[in-house]
Design an enzyme around this catalytic site. Structure first.
Site, mmCIF file in Angstrom:
data_model
loop_
_atom_site.group_PDB
_atom_site.id
_atom_site.type_symbol
_atom_site.label_atom_id
_atom_site.label_comp_id
_atom_site.label_asym_id
_atom_site.label_seq_id
_atom_site.Cartn_x
_atom_site.Cartn_y
_atom_site.Cartn_z
ATOM 1 N N HIS A 37 0.938 -1.447 -0.070
ATOM 2 C CA HIS A 37 0.066 -0.142 -0.133
ATOM 3 C C HIS A 37 0.716 1.072 0.134
ATOM 4 O O HIS A 37 0.750 2.213 0.307
ATOM 5 C CB HIS A 37 -1.380 -0.057 1.325
ATOM 6 C CG HIS A 37 -2.385 0.947 0.920
ATOM 7 N ND1 HIS A 37 -2.342 2.303 0.885
ATOM 8 C CD2 HIS A 37 -3.417 0.187 0.254
ATOM 9 C CE1 HIS A 37 -3.746 2.561 0.772
ATOM 10 N NE2 HIS A 37 -4.441 0.829 0.302
ATOM 11 N N ASP A 65 -7.436 3.694 8.755
ATOM 12 C CA ASP A 65 -8.531 3.818 7.998
ATOM 13 C C ASP A 65 -8.902 2.835 7.382
ATOM 14 O O ASP A 65 -10.377 2.229 7.350
ATOM 15 C CB ASP A 65 -8.809 5.154 7.377
ATOM 16 C CG ASP A 65 -8.973 6.717 8.369
ATOM 17 O OD1 ASP A 65 -9.876 6.520 9.624
ATOM 18 O OD2 ASP A 65 -8.945 7.537 8.040
ATOM 19 N N GLU A 116 -13.046 12.573 13.491
ATOM 20 C CA GLU A 116 -12.154 12.701 11.865
ATOM 21 C C GLU A 116 -13.228 14.094 11.171
ATOM 22 O O GLU A 116 -14.024 14.276 11.729
ATOM 23 C CB GLU A 116 -11.780 11.446 11.205
ATOM 24 C CG GLU A 116 -10.839 10.846 11.501
ATOM 25 C CD GLU A 116 -10.586 10.029 10.409
ATOM 26 O OE1 GLU A 116 -9.550 9.012 10.677
ATOM 27 O OE2 GLU A 116 -10.821 10.354 9.595
#
Length: 533
Positions: A109, A173, A285
Site C-alpha cells: 500500500h 482508516d 476525524e
C-alpha cells in the site's frame, strides 16, 4: 516522475547480467576474497522453509501508488522468520561487492515505490501471515495483547482479537494493511487523539536487522532498536512479529456526521473534543469538501438525518464545507446512557443543525468501512489507478493560514478524493521513536487522498503539480509542516525532514544496517560499491 517498464526479453537479459554481477545463482570471482566469506553458497542454494522466486515476479514491482515500477531480481516467500534472516544475512556477508538490497513488502500500500527493491530481493511478508497468532491476558488479570506476524493484516488481527472480546486501541482508516507496514510508519486514524498512533500501542517486536540478526526488542530489551524501528520506514530492520496492546471491544458504534461552513468553528470544536479527556467521542476525524453540490444526497445511504425535512432543504451551493465525523462505542445494554452522552457532546458543537446524520453499526463494520468502498471501486476498475496522495502534519498555530492558502485557491475542488483534516495530541506520541512530528502539543493531519482520472483536466500530472504547489506554499510561508508517509529524493531533503533528529537516525542506520541493505525504496540511504583500488 519516472516509470520503469520492463519488456520480458530485456528483463531476462538485465536479470542475467545482474545475477552475474551480484552472485545470485552464480559463482563470482573476487579480486580480494574474504576468507570468512563463502561465495559458493549463493542465494539459489540457501536451504529455506519457503522459496525464492526468480520468475513471475512483476507484481513485486508495483504498489498502491501505481507510479513507480522497479523490478526486483527475486521474491522471497518466507516459510519462517529464519528464511528472512538467512537472506538478509547472506546479502550482508556478500559485503559491498554486491549491490543487492532487500525490501519487506506487506500489502503493497506504499505510494512511491517504498516497498520495492530495484534489482534486489523483495520479501513477501504476507507469506508469514496466520502463523501462531495468539491473544494473551484475555481474562483481564493482566494487560491483554495479541502476538502476531508482521505480515498479518490488521483486519485479521481484529477478527482474532474479537474472538476474545478484545481489540487493538488504535487504527488506520483502512484495515487491509500489514502490521509491519503500518508500524514502520506510525498508523493514524481518528482514535489517535486519545490512544496515540499504532506505534504507541506496541509492547514488543521481533526484528531481523540489516545484519541478518533476529532480535527481540521492547522498551526494556534492545530499546534503541525498538524505538528506532517504530516509525523507522524499514531502515533498521524487518518487523517479523509484534505484540499489540488490546482493550475490551465494544459491540456497537454510534456513527455521526455533521457539517460546518465556518473553518474556525470546525477546528475549535475538534480541539475542544480532543481535550475533553475520557468524556468525549471515541473517534474524531474531519473532512474538507470543496465545490460539491447536492452533497447530502451523495452521503452514505445507511446514514439517517436527525431532521429529514430540514436536511432535504439544505443546499451546499458550491461552498467550501467542513465535515466532522464522530463515533461513540457502546454495548446494547448501554444504549440509553450512550445516547445521553452523545446528546450532551453534540449540544456543545456549532455545526449546521440540519446536517446531523447518524447511524448505528457493529464495531467491526465501522472499523472496516473503507473496504466497502474498495470493493465498489474495484468493480468499477477505479482501484488499480495512480494514487498521488499527500499527507501533511500541520502545527495547530498555522492551520488557519494553511487552510486560507490552500482550500479554494491551490485546491479548487475535492471531486478527486477525500481531504482529511483532524487534530491529534503530541503527548500521545513517544518522541523516542523515529517518527518526525511538529513541535506543538496539538497538530493536524491533513491528507489529500487524490485518485485522479487518467485523462483530462483532472489527470495525474495536474494533481502532482497541485501537490507541489501545496508543498511550495508550506515552505514559503514557513508553516513548519512535516510529511507523513514522507517521500524525498535526496539525502539533503531527508536531513531537512529529520532536522535535529537526523544524527540519531543516521547512527541507528549505521548500527543496525551498516551496508544500507534494507528498504532502498525509501531513497534515504544508498548502498555503495567499494572504492576502486
Amino acid at each position: 516522475m519516472h516509470f520503469h517498464k520492463h519488456h520480458t526479453t530485456i528483463s531476462f537479459l538485465k536479470l542475467s547480467m545482474l545475477l552475474a554481477l551480484t552472485g545470485v545463482a552464480m559463482h563470482v570471482s573476487d579480486p580480494d576474497p574474504d576468507p570468512d566469506l563463502d561465495l559458493d553458497l549463493d542465494l539459489a542454494t540457501l536451504p529455506l522453509d519457503g522459496r525464492l522466486a526468480f520468475r513471475g515476479i512483476s507484481h513485486a514491482a508495483r504498489d498502491f501508488g501505481h507510479r513507480f515500477e522497479l523490478l526486483p531480481s527475486a521474491v522471497l516467500y518466507p516459510g519462517s522468520v529464519s528464511d528472512i534472516a538467512k537472506i538478509v544475512g547472506h546479502v550482508y556477508r556478500l559485503g559491498r561487492r554486491s549491490l543487492l538490497t532487500v525490501a519487506a513488502r506487506g500489502h503493497a500500500h506504499s505510494l512511491q515505490g517504498q516497498a520495492q527493491a530495484p534489482g534486489g530481493i523483495v520479501v513477501h511478508m504476507e507469506a508469514l501471515a496466520g502463523q501462531e497468532a495468539s491473544v494473551h491476558g484475555a481474562d483481564f488479570d493482566e494487560s491483554p495483547y495479541v502476538d502476531v506476524s508482521g505480515g498479518e493484516l490488521w483486519i485479521d488481527v481484529l477478527r482474532k482479537s474479537l474472538e476474545h472480546g478484545l481489540a487493538p486501541k488504535s487504527w488506520t482508516d483502512y484495515l487491509h494493511l500489514t502490521v509491519g507496514g503500518t508500524l514502520s510508519n506510525a498508523g493514524i486514524s481518528g482514535q489517535a487523539f486519545r490512544h496515540g498512533p499504532q506505534i504507541s500501542n506496541v509492547r514488543q517486536l521481533e526484528i531481523v536487522t540489516g545484519k541478518g540478526e533476529v532480535l527481540n526488542c521492547s522498551a526494556e530489551e534492545n530499546s534503541d532498536l525498538f524505538y528506532g524501528v517504530l516509525g523507522g520506514l524499514g531502515q533498521f530492520g524487518v518487523i517479523t512479529r509484534a505484540r499489540i496492546v488490546l482493550e475490551p471491544a465494544p459491540k456497537m458504534v454510534k456513527w455521526m456526521r455533521v457539517l460546518y461552513s465556518d473553518f474556525a468553528s470546525f477546528t475549535e470544536d475538534q480541539e475542544m473534543l480532543i481535550a475533553a479527556g475520557e468524556r468525549t467521542f471515541d473517534y474524531i476525524e474531519g473532512f474538507v469538501i470543496i465545490n460539491r453540490t447536492g452533497l447530502l444526497n451523495n452521503w452514505r445511504s445507511s446514514f439517517k438525518p436527525r431532521d429529514p425535512a430540514q436536511a432535504s432543504q439544505f443546499d451546499s451551493d458550491g461552498r467550501t464545507l467542513f465535515c466532522l465525523e464522530m463515533t461513540k462505542n457502546y454495548d446494547p445494554d448501554e444504549a440509553e446512557t450512550m445516547q445521553q452522552e452523545v446528546e450532551e457532546l453534540l449540544s456543545r458543537l456549532r455545526y449546521i443543525p440540519s446536517t446531523l446524520f447518524q447511524s448505528e453499526v457493529p464495531y467491526i463494520e465501522f472499523l472496516d468501512r473503507v473496504h466497502v468502498s474498495e470493493v465498489k471501486l474495484r468493480s468499477q476498475g477505479l482501484w488499480e489507478i495512480p494514487h498521488p496522495w499527500l499527507n501533511l502534519l500541520i502545527p495547530k498555530s498555522r492551520i488557519h493560514e494553511f487552510a486560507s492558502g490552500v482550500f479554494g485557491k491551490i485546491l479548487k475542488d475535492s471531486s478527486n478524493g477525500p481531504i482529511l483534516l483532524y487534530p491529534v495530541n503530541k503527548s500521545k506520541w513517544d518522541d523516542r521513536t523515529s517518527v518526525v512530528i511538529p513541535d506543538e502539543e496539538i497538530f493536524y493531519l491533513v491528507g489529500f487522498l487524490s485518485a485522479p482520472s487518467s485523462v483530462g483536466p483532472d489527470g495525474l500530472e495536474q494533481v502532482l503539480r497541485q501537490n507541489e504547489r501545496i508543498l511550495q506554499f508550506c515552505d514559503g510561508a514557513r508553516i513548519g509542516m512535516k510529511q507523513y508517509l514522507p517521500h524525498y529524493s535526496t539525502q539533503e531533503e531527508w536531513r531537512a525532514h529529520f532536522g535535529d533528529r537526523w544524527e540519531m537516525f543516521k547512527q541507528r542506520k549505521e548500527a543496525y544496517d551498516p551496508l544500507n541493505i534494507l528498504a532502498p525504496g525509501q531513497r534515504i540511504f544508498q548502498k555503495q560499491p567499494p572504492p576502486a583500488s
